[in-house]
Design an enzyme around this catalytic site. Structure first.
Site, short mmCIF file in Angstrom:
data_model
loop_
_atom_site.label_atom_id
_atom_site.label_comp_id
_atom_site.label_asym_id
_atom_site.label_seq_id
_atom_site.Cartn_x
_atom_site.Cartn_y
_atom_site.Cartn_z
N GLU A 163 -12.55 -7.74 1.63
CA GLU A 163 -12.90 -9.06 1.11
C GLU A 163 -13.29 -10.03 2.23
O GLU A 163 -12.62 -10.13 3.24
CB GLU A 163 -11.74 -9.66 0.29
N LYS A 170 0.83 -1.23 0.00
CA LYS A 170 0.00 0.00 0.00
C LYS A 170 0.85 1.26 0.00
O LYS A 170 0.43 2.28 -0.53
CB LYS A 170 -0.97 -0.01 1.19
O1 LIG Z 1 -1.29 -5.98 2.02
C1 LIG Z 1 -2.10 -6.22 1.12
N1 LIG Z 1 -1.73 -6.42 -0.15
C2 LIG Z 1 -0.31 -6.39 -0.47
C3 LIG Z 1 -0.12 -7.28 -1.66
C4 LIG Z 1 1.09 -7.72 -1.98
C5 LIG Z 1 1.28 -8.63 -3.14
O2 LIG Z 1 2.00 -7.91 -4.15
C6 LIG Z 1 3.35 -8.32 -4.20
N2 LIG Z 1 4.13 -7.08 -4.25
C7 LIG Z 1 4.24 -6.15 -3.29
N3 LIG Z 1 4.97 -5.10 -3.72
C8 LIG Z 1 5.35 -5.39 -4.99
C9 LIG Z 1 6.11 -4.72 -5.99
N4 LIG Z 1 6.68 -3.49 -5.82
C10 LIG Z 1 6.78 -2.84 -4.54
C11 LIG Z 1 8.02 -3.34 -3.81
O3 LIG Z 1 9.15 -3.14 -4.63
N5 LIG Z 1 6.26 -5.28 -7.20
C12 LIG Z 1 5.70 -6.50 -7.45
N6 LIG Z 1 4.96 -7.20 -6.55
C13 LIG Z 1 4.80 -6.64 -5.34
C14 LIG Z 1 3.56 -9.16 -2.96
O4 LIG Z 1 4.58 -10.13 -3.19
C15 LIG Z 1 2.18 -9.79 -2.77
O5 LIG Z 1 1.98 -10.86 -3.67
C16 LIG Z 1 -3.54 -6.36 1.43
C17 LIG Z 1 -3.90 -6.50 2.77
C18 LIG Z 1 -5.23 -6.65 3.15
C19 LIG Z 1 -5.56 -6.78 4.57
C20 LIG Z 1 -6.63 -6.07 5.10
C21 LIG Z 1 -6.96 -6.18 6.46
C22 LIG Z 1 -6.22 -7.03 7.28
F1 LIG Z 1 -6.53 -7.17 8.56
C23 LIG Z 1 -5.15 -7.74 6.75
C24 LIG Z 1 -4.82 -7.62 5.40
C25 LIG Z 1 -6.23 -6.68 2.17
C26 LIG Z 1 -5.89 -6.55 0.82
O6 LIG Z 1 -6.83 -6.59 -0.18
C27 LIG Z 1 -4.55 -6.38 0.45
O7 LIG Z 1 -4.27 -6.22 -0.90
MG LIG Z 2 -6.06 -5.86 -2.02
#
Ligand SMILES: O=C(NC/C=C/[C@H]1O[C@@H](n2cnc3c(NCCO)ncnc32)[C@H](O)[C@@H]1O)c1cc(-c2ccc(F)cc2)cc(O)c1O
Ligand SMILES: [Mg+2]
Length: 214
Positions: free
Chosen positions: A199, A144
């Site tokens: 979600e 985020k």
């Molecule tokens: O944190 C959340 N999403 C993160 C996703 C990360 C994915 O993307 C990949 N990623 C990250 N940065 C980069 C990057 N570039 C940046 C770094 O260089 N380049 C390429 N890939 C990247 C990761 O490897 C993961 O596969 C989330 C949390 C909640 C949530 C809500 C409430 C709660 F209580 C708990 C959780 C709900 C949601 O819908 C959410 O999307």
């Molecule tokens: Mg998300």
């Protein structure tokens, strides 16, 4: 050693979904997340908003940041017109391996280019390496605190055009305050908030849809 949640999610897809049927892959993951183990897919409720925006844009060239297990990749790719392409970036190799298999189970591998790498490294190479001119649609669902630097990078790299639609997940929960402040106050974007729920829960969350006006 114990399997990982993404591995168990993939097993649920292979057990409950029909090969080549994207909708059955989507519902198998939603059932798994609702009844077995919560996971951070955009989900069915926000997913219908995602679907309506993708259908409205009908993108020839789409980008997703943060593939994770490929749930939203399948949601987007199933709606693309023939010949269209979705580039999705995922820098965690384990997640990328799972996502590749989920996308293949849905039969959408021909529409999707899954790139294993970080957005910061690959956005500057989109034009010369993938022959991308500009993106028609972009879905932000990665870390985020990376939404803001990455949208600025996309602008700098000339990957947005008048009318490009940027849809951002989780602008309330977990929240992307710096991104929201920037995009809602920038004269280069027209933004709208689509209120929904985190979600598979009753907590508030939503998607911010922003149209780049140049
Ligand atoms: O944190 C959340 N999403 C993160 C996703 C990360 C994915 O993307 C990949 N990623 C990250 N940065 C980069 C990057 N570039 C940046 C770094 O260089 N380049 C390429 N890939 C990247 C990761 O490897 C993961 O596969 C989330 C949390 C909640 C949530 C809500 C409430 C709660 F209580 C708990 C959780 C709900 C949601 O819908 C959410 O999307
Ligand atoms: Mg998300």
């Amino acid at each position: 050693t114990r399997s990982t949640r993404p591995q168990r999610m993939l097993k649920a897809v292979q057990k409950n979904a029909t090969r080549g049927d994207p909708l059955s892959v989507i519902s198998a993951i939603d059932r798994f997340c609702r009844h077995s183990e919560w996971a951070m897919n955009v989900g069915d409720e926000k997913g219908t908003i995602l679907d309506s925006v993708v259908s409205e844009v009908n993108p020839a060239m789409a980008l997703e940041l943060g593939t994770y297990c490929g749930y939203s990749t399948v949601r987007i790719a199933r709606l693309l017109p023939p010949g269209a392409r979705l580039v999705t970036l995922e820098f965690n190799g384990d997640y990328a391996a799972i996502a590749r298999q989920v996308i293949e189970w849905a039969g959408l591998e021909d529409m999707v280019q899954l790139v294993e790498g970080a957005s910061g490294d690959w956005i500057p190479r989109m034009k010369e390496h993938f022959g991308v001119k500009t993106f028609d649609f972009i879905f932000l669902d990665h870390w985020k605190d990376r939404y803001l630097p990455d949208i600025k990078l996309l602008e700098e790299c000339g990957l947005l055009r008048k009318g490009t639609v940027v849809l951002a997940d989780n602008v309330i929960c977990p929240g992307t305050p710096d991104y929201l402040e920037y995009i809602r106050n920038s004269p280069s974007y027209e933004s709208n908030y689509f209120r929904s729920h985190l979600e598979y829960t009753k907590a508030e969350d939503g998607l911010e849809k922003s149209v780049y006006v140049g």
